[in-house]
Scaffold this active site. Structure first.
Site, PDB file in Angstrom:
ATOM      1  N   SER A   1       3.069   3.941  -2.854  1.00 29.95           N
ATOM      2  CA  SER A   1       2.669   4.813  -3.780  1.00 29.95           C
ATOM      3  C   SER A   1       1.645   4.248  -5.097  1.00 29.95           C
ATOM      4  O   SER A   1       0.464   5.089  -5.223  1.00 29.95           O
ATOM      5  CB  SER A   1       3.936   5.604  -4.443  1.00 29.95           C
TER       6      SER A   1
ATOM      7  N   HIS B   1       5.403  -4.069 -12.965  1.00 33.00           N
ATOM      8  CA  HIS B   1       6.752  -3.884 -13.585  1.00 33.00           C
ATOM      9  C   HIS B   1       7.375  -5.391 -13.651  1.00 33.00           C
ATOM     10  O   HIS B   1       7.081  -6.316 -12.777  1.00 33.00           O
ATOM     11  CB  HIS B   1       7.756  -3.198 -12.708  1.00 33.00           C
TER      12      HIS B   1
ATOM     13  N   SER C   1       2.662  -3.377   9.604  1.00 31.32           N
ATOM     14  CA  SER C   1       3.113  -2.493   8.331  1.00 31.32           C
ATOM     15  C   SER C   1       2.355  -1.114   8.924  1.00 31.32           C
ATOM     16  O   SER C   1       1.262  -0.767   9.328  1.00 31.32           O
ATOM     17  CB  SER C   1       2.221  -2.957   7.296  1.00 31.32           C
TER      18      SER C   1
ATOM     19  N   GLU D   1      22.097  26.981 -12.767  1.00 35.13           N
ATOM     20  CA  GLU D   1      22.394  26.510 -14.220  1.00 35.13           C
ATOM     21  C   GLU D   1      22.188  24.951 -14.332  1.00 35.13           C
ATOM     22  O   GLU D   1      21.797  24.798 -15.615  1.00 35.13           O
ATOM     23  CB  GLU D   1      23.588  27.459 -14.719  1.00 35.13           C
TER      24      GLU D   1
ATOM     25  N   TYR E   1       0.969  -1.322  -0.044  1.00 37.48           N
ATOM     26  CA  TYR E   1       0.016   0.134   0.110  1.00 37.48           C
ATOM     27  C   TYR E   1       0.679   1.193   0.043  1.00 37.48           C
ATOM     28  O   TYR E   1       0.714   2.351   0.759  1.00 37.48           O
ATOM     29  CB  TYR E   1      -0.935  -0.068   1.104  1.00 37.48           C
TER      30      TYR E   1
END
EC number: 1.1.1.86
Length: 329
Positions: free
Chosen positions: A27, A108, A51, A227, A25
């Site tokens: 992202s 993934h 958790s 920069e 649980y």
């Protein structure tokens, strides 16, 4: 041209009467769970005992179980844990609860592509991978939009895995923006390459080297930071919005000319050869092997490098300068 699929191409009713267990649980986990819940699906969450995410999931109106219990109850299991934890959790908590007809899914392909997880032949194995962080996936869904996503089928035991994957993508809002079909091999290898050669490894080293070059030449570190790091977002936002051409249309002629004549002095054929070596290490499993071994040793090298990089002068300078920007607070 690659085909994109939208809401009318996916049948959300295929998920009716299915209990979907979101394992993790974080992202992505919270976004998948809440978007599916708001799409009318029966969603539960699987977490390890103690958790820190349990309270958040419960307060979000979700039922929380141990990973093993959630997988036993579920028809669809979506593993949204960090890559390095997936194999162990799969072997101990998920695999014993797999039965014929269940769907095992990922966001993934790392563990499937490199053979760390080897599902039984009697389950569907699919991937649904939003191309954005979890908070964006959730935010866009709540605003009637969506984040584009990839989907793939590794194993089609039911004969309906592709349609089921597309239905899940619709449930989290992906088909509102468009979903693209791929496979586990392609998704994993391109994702890892992008992270290492461009987005994380390549960009981080480019920024640091630019900063160091200016500081070593006697310029103020604060100007070097502006920069070489701060303005990266300004350019990247232009690229994301309209590609390289629109970015070049939006910058000064001086900057555009410098882009053309100096860029290839820096990123040249030698750089591309190194990129090809990085890709080969990904394709032949060298990177995965090294990463798994590093994690098995409790990440000593990664911890050392993380500590070293945190002490770089660019971090110290940036910490002071970021307080100037109200929109970053």
């Amino acid at each position: 041209m690659t085909q994109l699929f939208y809401d009318t191409d996916a049948d959300l009713s295929l998920l009716n009467k299915k209990t979907i267990a979101i394992i993790g649980y974080g992202s992505q986990g919270h976004a998948h769970a809440l978007n599916l819940k708001d799409s009318g699906m029966d969603v539960i969450v699987g977490l390890y005992k103690g958790s820190k995410s349990e309270g958040k999931a419960v307060s979000d109106g979700l039922k929380v179980f141990s990973v093993s219990e959630a997988c036993e109850k579920a028809d669809w299991i979506m593993i949204l844990l960090p890559d390095e934890f997936q194999k162990d959790v799969y072997l101990k908590e998920i695999e014993p609860n797999l039965k014929e007809g269940k769907i095992l899914s990922f966001a993934h392909g790392f563990n499937i592509r490199f053979g760390l997880i080897k599902p039984p032949s009697f389950v569907d194995v699919v991937m649904i991978a939003p191309k954005g962080p979890g908070h964006t996936v959730r935010w866009e869904y709540q605003n009637g939009q969506g984040v584009p996503a990839l989907f793939a089928v590794e194993q089609d035991s039911s004969g309906n895995a592709r349609s089921l994957a597309m239905a899940y993508a619709k449930g989290i809002g992906g088909t509102r923006a468009g979903i693209l079909e791929t496979n586990f091999k392609e998704e994993t290898e391109t994702d890892l390459f992008g992270e290492q050669a461009v987005l994380c490894g390549g960009l981080s080293e480019l920024v640091k080297s630019g900063f160091e070059t200016l500081v070593e030449a006697g310029y103020q570190p604060e100007l070097a930071y502006f920069e070489c790091l701060h303005e990266v977002k300004l350019i990247v936002d232009l690229m994301v919005k309209g590609g390289l051409s629109q970015m070049r249309d939006s910058i000064s002629n001086t900057a555009e000319y410098g882009d053309y004549v100096s860029g290839k002095r820096l990123i040249n054929s030698d750089t591309k050869k190194e990129m090809q070596k990085i890709l080969k290490d990904i394709q032949d499993g060298t990177f995965a092997k090294n990463f798994v071994e590093e994690c098995d040793k409790n990440k000593p090298l990664m911890t050392k490098l993380r500590e070293e990089n945190s002490k770089h002068e660019i971090e110290k300078v940036g910490k002071g300068l970021r307080s100037m920007f109200s929109w970053l607070k």
